[in-house]
Design an enzyme around this catalytic site. Structure first.
Site, PDB file in Angstrom:
ATOM      1  N   HIS A 162      76.805 -66.693 -11.886  1.00  0.00           N
ATOM      2  CA  HIS A 162      78.057 -66.579 -11.123  1.00  0.00           C
ATOM      3  C   HIS A 162      78.677 -65.191 -11.287  1.00  0.00           C
ATOM      4  O   HIS A 162      79.612 -64.835 -10.562  1.00  0.00           O
ATOM      5  CB  HIS A 162      79.051 -67.647 -11.574  1.00  0.00           C
ATOM      6  CG  HIS A 162      79.926 -68.154 -10.472  1.00  0.00           C
ATOM      7  ND1 HIS A 162      80.358 -67.359  -9.427  1.00  0.00           N
ATOM      8  CD2 HIS A 162      80.465 -69.384 -10.240  1.00  0.00           C
ATOM      9  CE1 HIS A 162      81.130 -68.073  -8.613  1.00  0.00           C
ATOM     10  NE2 HIS A 162      81.194 -69.291  -9.074  1.00  0.00           N
ATOM     11  N   ASP A 382      65.083 -72.582   5.868  1.00  0.00           N
ATOM     12  CA  ASP A 382      63.793 -73.111   6.344  1.00  0.00           C
ATOM     13  C   ASP A 382      62.678 -72.185   5.856  1.00  0.00           C
ATOM     14  O   ASP A 382      62.513 -71.073   6.353  1.00  0.00           O
ATOM     15  CB  ASP A 382      63.795 -73.186   7.875  1.00  0.00           C
ATOM     16  CG  ASP A 382      62.495 -73.700   8.447  1.00  0.00           C
ATOM     17  OD1 ASP A 382      61.580 -74.023   7.671  1.00  0.00           O
ATOM     18  OD2 ASP A 382      62.393 -73.767   9.686  1.00  0.00           O
TER      19      ASP A 382
END
Length: 422
Positions: A162, A382
């Site tokens: 993070h 994808d």
């Protein structure tokens, strides 16, 4: 998870081209310094039918394709294969990204029917909320785990530090990686803005523990709440009035805030005054709020907490009143607010956040934290065998925390959470 999973391979993926010498030290921004020290964990699930269409039964070839394309993408996102050396520098030394390929003797459906945090954690390459490893010189900025299920389905677990990645950064990286895996290559990809954030928000000589009160402070319970699209539409109509048309996020967030307040009042002992003081925070992506606006592909923690004023709930709490308060809270993070972050007035912003956290912790005020991942395109990822069916994301916050999914849902209670798409 009762069954043990087998490690098929464990590799370190390095960039396909070495990082140039002049890029060996990546400066974190002031906003990166304020970010929590834990990791951003993401799980992408793909059905057996989709995977078989792409790879038949050879998941080893699929794994290799992911490794090769990851290596290519790391030349663009070179800090992701470096190491965090202190609070303001990533050493971009091409040490690489851990890539684990595991095999589990269970069906994917077993996990999806009744997801449990301890089960989902085993699908990740590292504990997302274990703060100690990230403070080590040997800790990685990113790690990947490809999980292969008995049915032929897969889950791709990715953890980002993070300290360099927020949700927008993670989504951009995954989509670039996926495009490369589909065969688009990196030649046609525009390199992401890497140093832009540290120039706009230069690092400061500060020490702020933004994870205090967020992780490991109390027992965590996770729940999932599902809202249909039609239910959210009706809720928006209920909250709306002339001149105020709430968004999906505002409407559902407000309902959860109201429900939590009413539950807090009901939990009071008989005879106690039924007044509950509460405050909320909402994370706000500030890329589009800057002047000029930043690209959605800009790397870093380009977000801020929006903090509400104190609300005292007595009697029936009005949905519309809370919704308007929520919009007002988020609206505070505007151009003037961002200019403060870029100037010497940043001290005032940090002190405000710290004071709010202190008051919530010390005075027993019901604090509720919200975040939304709407618009971050996780469902567009994808790799060549179709878009994934589910995305789980874990977060945490003080007291209670909820997360909204753009498509159908919302979930959680008491610190940890995940989102999915059904």
């Amino acid at each position: 998870m009762a069954e043990k999973y087998d490690i098929i391979s464990k590799d370190t993926i390095k960039p396909s081209s070495p990082t140039p010498n002049h890029l060996h030290h990546f400066k974190l921004s002031f906003l990166d310094q304020l970010a929590p020290s834990f990791r951003v964990p993401i799980l992408l699930f793909y059905s057996a039918s989709d995977v078989r269409t792409f790879a038949a039964t050879d998941l080893g070839a699929l794994s290799q394709k992911l490794k090769t394309s990851l290596s290519q993408v790391l030349t663009l996102y070179y800090p992701f294969c470096g190491r965090l050396r202190d609070s303001s520098i990533i050493e971009c030394n091409d040490e690489g990204v851990l890539f684990i390929h595991s095999k589990l003797p269970i069906e994917l459906s077993n996990i999806l029917k009744n997801p449990q945090l301890h089960t989902l954690y085993e699908l990740l390459p590292c504990p997302p909320y274990n703060l100690e490893p990230q403070q080590s010189d040997t800790s990685g900025i990113m790690a990947v785990q490809l999980n292969q299920f008995k049915c032929g389905g897969i889950a791709l677990g990715v953890c980002f530090s993070h300290k360099i990645a927020d949700a927008s950064t993670a989504a951009s990286f995954l989509n670039v990686w996926a495009a490369t895996s589909r065969g688009n290559g990196t030649n046609n990809l525009v390199p992401p803005p890497m140093e832009q954030t540290s120039l706009l928000f230069p690092p400061r000589n500060i020490s702020v523990d933004m994870t205090s009160g967020l992780v490991g402070q109390e027992k965590t319970v996770t729940k999932r709440l599902m809202f249909s699209g039609s239910s959210i539409s009706r809720l928006r109509q209920t909250v709306a009035c002339p001149g105020f048309n709430p968004s999906r996020v505002e409407a559902v967030t407000t309902l959860l805030w109201k429900s939590s307040l009413e539950a807090a009042k009901e939990s009071l002992d008989s005879g106690e005054e039924k007044i509950v003081a509460s405050a909320v925070s909402h994370t706000v992506n500030i890329r589009s709020r800057m002047v000029p606006s930043l690209s959605k592909h800009s790397v870093g923690n380009i977000w801020q907490y929006a903090l509400s004023s104190l609300v005292e709930a007595e009697g029936v709490v009005g949905l519309r009143d809370l919704a308007e308060r929520m919009r007002e809270t988020i609206g505070k993070v505007d151009g003037d607010y961002i200019k403060k972050l870029q100037s010497d007035e940043f001290v005032e912003v940090v002190q405000t956040i710290e004071e709010a956290r202190r008051v919530v912790a010390e005075k027993g005020i019901e604090g509720y934290g919200f975040t939304s991942w709407v618009g971050f395109e996780f469902y567009e990822v994808d790799f060549g065998w179709g878009k994934h069916k589910l995305c789980y994301h874990h977060c945490c916050a003080h007291k209670k925390f909820w997360n909204f999914d753009e498509h159908k849902g919302w979930r959680w209670h008491r610190s940890m959470a995940y989102l999915d798409r059904t």
